[in-house]
Write a protein that holds these residues in place. Structure first.
Motif, PDB file in Angstrom:
ATOM      1  N   GLN A  43     -16.001  -9.945   7.945  1.00 58.83           N
ATOM      2  CA  GLN A  43     -14.610  -9.501   8.049  1.00 58.83           C
ATOM      3  C   GLN A  43     -14.534  -8.164   8.797  1.00 58.83           C
ATOM      4  O   GLN A  43     -15.397  -7.295   8.631  1.00 58.83           O
ATOM      5  CB  GLN A  43     -14.023  -9.329   6.646  1.00 58.83           C
ATOM      6  CG  GLN A  43     -12.557  -8.948   6.595  1.00 58.83           C
ATOM      7  CD  GLN A  43     -12.105  -8.658   5.171  1.00 58.83           C
ATOM      8  OE1 GLN A  43     -12.346  -7.573   4.650  1.00 58.83           O
ATOM      9  NE2 GLN A  43     -11.473  -9.646   4.525  1.00 58.83           N
ATOM     10  N   ILE A  92     -14.428 -13.913  14.505  1.00 63.11           N
ATOM     11  CA  ILE A  92     -15.310 -13.632  13.379  1.00 63.11           C
ATOM     12  C   ILE A  92     -16.011 -14.924  12.950  1.00 63.11           C
ATOM     13  O   ILE A  92     -15.347 -15.899  12.568  1.00 63.11           O
ATOM     14  CB  ILE A  92     -14.538 -13.035  12.185  1.00 63.11           C
ATOM     15  CG1 ILE A  92     -13.728 -11.808  12.617  1.00 63.11           C
ATOM     16  CG2 ILE A  92     -15.501 -12.674  11.062  1.00 63.11           C
ATOM     17  CD1 ILE A  92     -14.559 -10.664  13.137  1.00 63.11           C
ATOM     18  N   THR A 149      -6.368  -7.658   9.365  1.00 62.46           N
ATOM     19  CA  THR A 149      -7.696  -8.017   8.889  1.00 62.46           C
ATOM     20  C   THR A 149      -8.061  -9.381   9.455  1.00 62.46           C
ATOM     21  O   THR A 149      -7.273 -10.333   9.342  1.00 62.46           O
ATOM     22  CB  THR A 149      -7.739  -8.056   7.355  1.00 62.46           C
ATOM     23  OG1 THR A 149      -7.427  -6.746   6.842  1.00 62.46           O
ATOM     24  CG2 THR A 149      -9.112  -8.461   6.850  1.00 62.46           C
ATOM     25  N   ARG A 176     -11.546  -5.069  10.120  1.00 67.38           N
ATOM     26  CA  ARG A 176     -10.179  -4.555  10.091  1.00 67.38           C
ATOM     27  C   ARG A 176      -9.906  -3.860  11.423  1.00 67.38           C
ATOM     28  O   ARG A 176     -10.691  -3.004  11.860  1.00 67.38           O
ATOM     29  CB  ARG A 176      -9.995  -3.580   8.927  1.00 67.38           C
ATOM     30  CG  ARG A 176      -8.549  -3.100   8.763  1.00 67.38           C
ATOM     31  CD  ARG A 176      -8.355  -2.281   7.499  1.00 67.38           C
ATOM     32  NE  ARG A 176      -9.103  -1.026   7.554  1.00 67.38           N
ATOM     33  CZ  ARG A 176     -10.159  -0.760   6.814  1.00 67.38           C
ATOM     34  NH1 ARG A 176     -10.626  -1.668   5.960  1.00 67.38           N
ATOM     35  NH2 ARG A 176     -10.782   0.406   6.919  1.00 67.38           N
ATOM     36  N   ASN A 212     -10.676 -12.449   9.356  1.00 66.31           N
ATOM     37  CA  ASN A 212     -11.664 -13.061   8.474  1.00 66.31           C
ATOM     38  C   ASN A 212     -12.488 -14.112   9.206  1.00 66.31           C
ATOM     39  O   ASN A 212     -12.181 -14.492  10.340  1.00 66.31           O
ATOM     40  CB  ASN A 212     -10.957 -13.701   7.277  1.00 66.31           C
ATOM     41  CG  ASN A 212     -10.209 -12.677   6.432  1.00 66.31           C
ATOM     42  OD1 ASN A 212     -10.821 -11.793   5.845  1.00 66.31           O
ATOM     43  ND2 ASN A 212      -8.887 -12.816   6.375  1.00 66.31           N
ATOM     44  N   THR A 262     -21.157  -8.359   9.105  1.00 66.35           N
ATOM     45  CA  THR A 262     -20.345  -9.291   9.888  1.00 66.35           C
ATOM     46  C   THR A 262     -21.051  -9.724  11.173  1.00 66.35           C
ATOM     47  O   THR A 262     -21.648  -8.909  11.880  1.00 66.35           O
ATOM     48  CB  THR A 262     -18.986  -8.647  10.240  1.00 66.35           C
ATOM     49  OG1 THR A 262     -18.278  -8.368   9.022  1.00 66.35           O
ATOM     50  CG2 THR A 262     -18.143  -9.565  11.104  1.00 66.35           C
TER      51      THR A 262
END
Length: 253
Positions: free
Chosen positions: A58, A54, A110, A60, A112, A133
């Motif tokens: 973010q 990433i 998750t 998931r 980040n 993102t």
């Protein structure tokens, strides 16, 4: 969601995205992804190890074991594309439609900005973008001539790998060249694995894969009187054989 192959489209950015030291044999990528908040990537499995990185935003990720494949209700054999997609939609009531499916054993994480997630080959994963993102992913395998193949031919990945391979062969089943693929099977499989996974199978690995295909397509071998031209354990190197191709590579379903 927009995706681009960085070396092909943004070669000037490639030096800004150095490969992690763990990547010893790159298969494909890096790919750059721009996804809006709320984007839902359907659950699927890929035939390569994968790093999801990433850059901004973010995501998931929900992960499931490759085995058993049946509990994830994959699209039927012969479905188009390189990946295997599940018919299960997480967050919906799946009990009645997909009674074998369970979220037991699911890993949810998750990821980040500035973080990287390893997704092993043939592990089911569903990705949701929680905010706008920008991310990168890299598909790769193990170093060595067939170390990666050795890994995915063991539990738990064998179940996913064998389904993936048979799915692609089913894509080729209705083609006029399919009887020749069967007759040239050791050669065709070897060329396919070199192209897709950058792996040259050992004689033992190839024998197991040939047996898998023969069992699935027994009627086709009989129908076309396809006799494998050379035993898998003793086949010589050969430059040309009928190619096993992935059909509908960009199709997502």
């Amino acid at each position: 969601m927009a995706a681009q192959n960085v070396p092909r489209v943004f070669p000037h950015l490639e030096r800004e995205l150095p490969l992690p030291k763990y990547v010893l044999k790159k298969h494909n990528g890096p790919y750059m992804w721009l996804a809006p908040k709320g984007h839902y990537e359907f659950m699927h499995m890929d035939p390569d190890d994968n790093f999801l990185i990433i850059l901004e935003g973010q995501k998931r990720v929900k992960l499931f074991s490759p085995s058993p494949v049946s509990r994830m209700y994959p699209n039927p054999l012969g479905s188009k594309g390189k990946t295997i997609q599940s018919r299960v939609i997480l967050g919906e009531n799946n009990e009645e439609k997909y009674p074998q499916f369970s979220e037991e054993g699911m890993i949810e994480v998750t990821v980040n900005a500035g973080e990287m997630l390893f997704i092993p080959a043939f592990f089911w994963h569903q990705v949701t973008t929680t905010t706008n993102t920008l991310s990168v992913n890299i598909f790769f395998g193990d170093d060595g001539e067939n170390d990666f193949l050795e890994k995915i031919m063991k539990f738990p990945q064998w179940d996913g790998f064998s389904y993936w391979l048979l799915n692609i062969l089913e894509q080729n089943r209705k083609l006029a060249i399919f009887p020749e693929i069967l007759r040239d099977l050791p050669f065709s499989l070897t060329q396919f694995l070199i192209k897709q996974l950058h792996e040259t199978p050992s004689a033992k690995q190839l024998e197991r894969l040939v047996a898998l295909v023969r069992e699935r397509f027994a009627e086709d071998f009989m129908k076309h009187k396809a006799i494998i031209s050379c035993p898998a354990s003793t086949f010589p190197k050969r430059k040309h054989a009928r190619q096993i191709k992935i059909r509908g590579l960009k199709w997502r379903g």
